[in-house]
Design a protein around this motif. Structure first.
Motif, PDB file in Angstrom:
ATOM      1  N   VAL A 122      -3.897  -4.384  10.161  1.00 56.69           N
ATOM      2  CA  VAL A 122      -4.483  -3.784  11.548  1.00 56.69           C
ATOM      3  C   VAL A 122      -3.967  -4.717  12.768  1.00 56.69           C
ATOM      4  O   VAL A 122      -4.172  -4.212  13.934  1.00 56.69           O
ATOM      5  N   VAL A 123      -3.709  -6.076  12.598  1.00 53.40           N
ATOM      6  CA  VAL A 123      -3.235  -6.693  13.646  1.00 53.40           C
ATOM      7  C   VAL A 123      -1.430  -6.592  13.665  1.00 53.40           C
ATOM      8  O   VAL A 123      -0.675  -7.175  14.379  1.00 53.40           O
TER       9      VAL A 123
ATOM     10  N   PRO B 222      -2.743   1.740  10.466  1.00 49.25           N
ATOM     11  CA  PRO B 222      -2.447   1.606  11.992  1.00 49.25           C
ATOM     12  C   PRO B 222      -1.371   2.832  12.551  1.00 49.25           C
ATOM     13  O   PRO B 222      -1.422   3.502  13.405  1.00 49.25           O
TER      14      PRO B 222
ATOM     15  N   VAL C  46      -6.219  -4.860  22.359  1.00 46.67           N
ATOM     16  CA  VAL C  46      -5.189  -4.119  21.681  1.00 46.67           C
ATOM     17  C   VAL C  46      -3.925  -4.761  21.716  1.00 46.67           C
ATOM     18  O   VAL C  46      -3.019  -4.980  21.170  1.00 46.67           O
TER      19      VAL C  46
ATOM     20  N   GLN D 242      -3.728  -9.108  22.106  1.00 40.25           N
ATOM     21  CA  GLN D 242      -4.703  -9.476  20.856  1.00 40.25           C
ATOM     22  C   GLN D 242      -4.953 -10.685  20.474  1.00 40.25           C
ATOM     23  O   GLN D 242      -5.798 -10.693  19.385  1.00 40.25           O
TER      24      GLN D 242
ATOM     25  N   ASN E  71       0.372  -5.097  17.748  1.00 41.76           N
ATOM     26  CA  ASN E  71       0.436  -4.328  16.691  1.00 41.76           C
ATOM     27  C   ASN E  71       1.192  -2.889  17.487  1.00 41.76           C
ATOM     28  O   ASN E  71       0.287  -2.463  18.162  1.00 41.76           O
TER      29      ASN E  71
ATOM     30  N   VAL F 113     -10.621   1.492  11.541  1.00 43.17           N
ATOM     31  CA  VAL F 113      -9.730   0.303  12.233  1.00 43.17           C
ATOM     32  C   VAL F 113     -10.465  -0.171  13.663  1.00 43.17           C
ATOM     33  O   VAL F 113     -10.389  -1.488  13.536  1.00 43.17           O
TER      34      VAL F 113
ATOM     35  N   PHE G 240     -10.477  -4.251  13.254  1.00 44.27           N
ATOM     36  CA  PHE G 240      -9.910  -4.785  14.263  1.00 44.27           C
ATOM     37  C   PHE G 240     -10.897  -5.810  15.227  1.00 44.27           C
ATOM     38  O   PHE G 240     -10.503  -6.991  15.356  1.00 44.27           O
TER      39      PHE G 240
ATOM     40  N   LYS H  39     -10.642 -10.043  15.389  1.00 46.57           N
ATOM     41  CA  LYS H  39     -10.454 -10.675  16.456  1.00 46.57           C
ATOM     42  C   LYS H  39     -11.763 -11.359  17.068  1.00 46.57           C
ATOM     43  O   LYS H  39     -11.604 -12.563  17.652  1.00 46.57           O
TER      44      LYS H  39
END
Length: 447
Positions: free
Chosen positions: A27-28, A107, A288, A291, A345, A416, A420, A424
């Motif tokens: 996800v990153v 993703p 996003v 990030q 990402n 997601v 995510f 974070k």
């Protein structure tokens, strides 16, 4: 079996490919890879390759860990840095559930969903990134300064005969083109050891794949020359950060949907609504596009990184820029988003940017007045007076904006979105507990 799959199998046999690497991201945006034996590729096309998704950040929970990698044959490329002795290739993969359905945690799948929506609206999206990065002597810090050591101390567009970075860029561009990635420009950037390579326009999904390949190529070439490449947004306190300004255009068939002959700046209503969508939702997707904790050192350092929501015509201080119109190049009409950094990402960022623009078109968002002045030189009162609201000033603030955003929850999907934000929040919690060298340097001797 379709023609692309047949081409891949034939090439593997003809070139005696020994390893086929299947690539995907968490996800990153960390690149993941598994090497597949050539004899297993046909089965992977038909059935996918099973793996434990619970071991990858954000892909699945332990009780639903089984997942499939579905190779995309259109992304097949030989990897030139692996040499000719044991030829190696790669394909990007879509993530599937065991019953063959698209995984909600993928993703790449998030971006494909947004592109499908654009297609339903009659649009094809093209993107072109300008990717900045630093070249360092090594990943180790200088004991005297506590900072990385750049490979040179040159500046913007500098040309030094025999310079390390010129040889690096020449080899990197050649290798990128060898894997099918077209390069438009390459040059030294403003920071010491900082470089920029700009990729040619491609559709948004291909661009995101290209960015993941780009990072790998840049790191491989750097290592081959005994140096180190980093896409960290702000590795130096006193020098500019590394952004990834991206140009967007929408086409309806062969017609550029952002172009209108008689309009101001030749910018169509579709283009104006798209920009309005970016500006309205920018605080919600900044976590996003930017990030990491370090991303906000770039955004708020004052080195031409835009930190306020504004748009302008050829105005490099604005968050969204409409580049200068070229009368003989109608098809090149585009907009540029300047807030994104090169550690993002790309699948999630391009999904967020395109999704925000499409929402602006759908709902006919009204575009605020164009900013012709330098946003950086304005006072806070002047920016408030004209409505230039700030982007989040820290990862913590950005997370809060995303958490409260129905737009981002819908765009990313529940899985997601949840993973995510969880990732974070963990970053921020670890950062705020860390005692920094600055605190020790300024406080230890006097408190």
């Amino acid at each position: 079996m379709d023609r692309q799959q047949e081409f891949v199998l034939r090439t593997i046999e003809d070139r005696d490919v020994r390893f086929v690497r299947l690539w995907f991201t968490d996800v990153v945006g960390t690149l993941k890879s598994v090497a597949l034996a050539p004899a297993e590729v046909e089965a992977a096309f038909e059935e996918g390759l099973g793996f434990d998704g619970s071991s990858i950040e954000g892909l699945s929970r332990v009780f639903e860990s089984d997942m499939l990698l579905q190779p995309d044959p259109s992304t097949f490329q030989l990897l030139p840095w692996r040499g000719e002795d044991e030829p190696t290739s790669r394909m990007f993969c879509d993530l599937k559930t065991p019953d063959g359905e698209p995984s909600a945690a993928d993703p790449r799948g998030v971006l494909k969903r947004v592109l499908a929506k654009a297609s339903d609206m009659g649009f094809t999206c093209y993107t072109a990134p300008e990717i900045e990065f630093y070249l360092l002597r090594s990943p180790d810090l200088d004991p005297a300064t506590g900072e990385p050591v750049p490979v040179d101390y040159e500046g913007y567009f500098d040309h030094v005969p025999g310079g390390v970075v010129q040889d690096f860029r020449r080899r990197a561009v050649s290798m990128l083109e060898a894997v099918g990635i077209s390069v438009e420009f390459s040059h030294h950037e403003a920071g010491p050891g900082q470089n920029e390579i700009d990729l040619r326009y491609a559709d948004a999904l291909q661009t995101a794949d290209n960015i993941m390949t780009f990072r790998t190529v840049v790191r491989e070439v750097a290592l081959s020359q005994g140096i180190y490449a980093t896409f960290m947004p702000k590795p130096f306190s006193r020098h500019p950060g590394s952004g990834m300004h991206t140009h967007f255009s929408l086409f309806e068939g062969d017609t550029n949907a952002f172009y209108e002959a008689g309009a101001e700046f030749r910018l169509s209503q579709t283009g104006r609504h798209f920009i309005a969508g970016l500006l309205r939702h920018a605080p919600e997707f900044t976590s996003v596009t930017n990030q990491f904790v370090n991303s906000y050192k770039r955004l708020w350092a004052g080195d031409e990184a835009p930190s306020y929501m504004s748009w302008g015509h050829n105005n490099r201080s604005a968050l969204v820029r409409v580049p200068l119109y070229k009368p003989d190049k109608v098809q090149s009409s585009r907009i540029e988003y300047r807030g994104i950094d090169s550690a993002t990402n790309p699948y999630l960022s391009y999904a967020a940017l395109l999704g925000a623009g499409l929402k602006g078109i759908e709902n006919e968002y009204e575009l605020p007045p164009v900013e012709m002045d330098d946003v950086f030189s304005m006072s806070s009162a002047e920016r408030r007076a004209v409505g230039h609201q700030p982007l989040p000033s820290s990862l913590h603030d950005a997370i809060r904006e995303t958490e409260d955003s129905d737009f981002m929850a819908e765009l990313l999907g529940e899985t997601v979105f949840d993973y995510f934000l969880r990732n974070k929040r963990r970053d921020w919690d670890q950062y705020r507990q860390e005692v920094s060298p600055y605190e020790l340097r300024t406080n230890l001797g006097i408190l």
